[in-house]
Design an enzyme around this catalytic site. Structure first.
Site, short mmCIF file in Angstrom:
data_model
loop_
_atom_site.label_atom_id
_atom_site.label_comp_id
_atom_site.label_asym_id
_atom_site.label_seq_id
_atom_site.Cartn_x
_atom_site.Cartn_y
_atom_site.Cartn_z
N SER A 98 -8.31 6.66 2.52
CA SER A 98 -7.97 6.23 3.88
C SER A 98 -6.55 6.67 4.17
O SER A 98 -5.75 6.85 3.25
CB SER A 98 -8.07 4.70 3.97
N TYR A 129 -5.04 -3.32 -0.20
CA TYR A 129 -5.91 -2.25 0.29
C TYR A 129 -5.19 -0.91 0.24
O TYR A 129 -5.73 0.08 -0.26
CB TYR A 129 -6.36 -2.57 1.72
#
Length: 102
Positions: free
Chosen positions: A73, A86
């Site tokens: 990501s 994350y």
């Protein structure tokens, strides 16, 4: 994963492509720091990918053929608010994948 990969190779002959896309996003509150949130993110995002790579990479290297897709990501490159676990996990995936990509 080793058993699953062995079974797939037995049934199919080899594995051509593996797409690794496990993920979880749990908000992180710095004022209630919980290392468990980091453990969960690293287990799901990183260790699941690492275990899969370990299971299929040797036969890909032996065949000199195969593709591993690790889904990361932009959060792995740019921190996001309340998302440290994350972002750390995705950053690790980026670091794992980039040196070997073409």
């Amino acid at each position: 994963m080793l058993e699953i990969a062995d079974e797939a190779i037995t049934q199919l002959g080899h594995v051509d492509v593996v797409a690794l896309n496990a993920g979880v996003l749990e908000p992180f509150d710095i004022y209630n720091f919980d290392a468990g949130v980091f453990h969960r993110h690293l287990d799901v995002h990183v260790m699941s990918a690492v275990n899969c790579v370990e299971a299929v990479l040797p036969q890909m290297l032996d065949r000199k053929s195969g593709t591993l897709l690790l889904v990361a990501s932009l959060a792995g490159l740019t921190p996001l608010p309340q998302s440290a676990p994350y972002c750390a996990a995705k950053s690790t995936l980026v670091s794992l994948a980039l040196p070997y990509g073409e």
